[in-house]
Design a protein around this motif. Structure first.
Motif, mmCIF file in Angstrom:
data_model
loop_
_atom_site.group_PDB
_atom_site.id
_atom_site.type_symbol
_atom_site.label_atom_id
_atom_site.label_comp_id
_atom_site.label_asym_id
_atom_site.label_seq_id
_atom_site.Cartn_x
_atom_site.Cartn_y
_atom_site.Cartn_z
ATOM 1 N N GLU A 1 81.204 12.816 44.462
ATOM 2 C CA GLU A 1 80.042 12.205 45.102
ATOM 3 C C GLU A 1 79.595 10.944 44.361
ATOM 4 O O GLU A 1 79.309 9.915 44.978
ATOM 5 N N GLU A 2 79.530 11.029 43.047
ATOM 6 C CA GLU A 2 79.126 9.862 42.256
ATOM 7 C C GLU A 2 80.178 8.765 42.338
ATOM 8 O O GLU A 2 79.836 7.583 42.411
ATOM 9 N N ALA A 3 81.444 9.151 42.344
ATOM 10 C CA ALA A 3 82.521 8.168 42.448
ATOM 11 C C ALA A 3 82.426 7.428 43.777
ATOM 12 O O ALA A 3 82.546 6.198 43.823
ATOM 13 N N GLU A 4 82.184 8.155 44.851
ATOM 14 C CA GLU A 4 82.058 7.526 46.165
ATOM 15 C C GLU A 4 80.881 6.555 46.196
ATOM 16 O O GLU A 4 80.983 5.440 46.725
ATOM 17 N N GLU A 5 79.767 6.960 45.596
ATOM 18 C CA GLU A 5 78.583 6.101 45.557
ATOM 19 C C GLU A 5 78.859 4.820 44.771
ATOM 20 O O GLU A 5 78.506 3.718 45.213
ATOM 21 N N CYS B 1 81.141 2.452 46.768
ATOM 22 C CA CYS B 1 80.375 1.768 47.819
ATOM 23 C C CYS B 1 79.514 0.664 47.228
ATOM 24 O O CYS B 1 79.464 -0.458 47.760
ATOM 25 N N GLU B 2 78.848 0.953 46.123
ATOM 26 C CA GLU B 2 78.006 -0.042 45.469
ATOM 27 C C GLU B 2 78.828 -1.225 44.960
ATOM 28 O O GLU B 2 78.376 -2.374 44.998
ATOM 29 N N THR B 3 80.029 -0.947 44.510
ATOM 30 C CA THR B 3 80.900 -2.003 43.994
ATOM 31 C C THR B 3 81.266 -3.000 45.081
ATOM 32 O O THR B 3 81.185 -4.219 44.884
ATOM 33 N N TYR B 4 81.669 -2.499 46.241
ATOM 34 C CA TYR B 4 82.027 -3.401 47.337
ATOM 35 C C TYR B 4 80.803 -4.127 47.886
ATOM 36 O O TYR B 4 80.887 -5.303 48.247
#
Length: 72
Positions: free
Chosen positions: A53-57, A60-63
């Motif tokens: 979950e944190e990795a996905e967040e 998303c924030e990176t892009y």
């Protein structure tokens, strides 16, 4: 110092071209950058954070950050 292969150099040039297209506002370039890099970025974030979950967040924030700051 290690030299990179021709294929690695071509990949770097292709990514740089995508970032340049993002800089001038081409949304399709962001989509292409995402498609080209999301797997490795997610794998790295997952390995560091050990939380899908944190990795996905973070991914998303990176892009989102890359798009918002591409013109800089």
């Amino acid at each position: 110092m290690n030299e990179i292969s021709q294929s690695e150099a071509a990949a770097v040039r292709a990514l740089a071209a995508l970032v340049e297209r993002m800089r001038i506002g081409q949304e399709r370039a962001l989509e292409e950058l995402y498609d080209a890099t999301v797997g490795k970025l997610y794998a790295l974030a997952s390995a560091i954070l050990r939380s899908p979950e944190e990795a996905e967040e973070i991914v998303c924030e990176t892009y989102s950050y890359a798009w918002a700051n591409a013109a800089r």
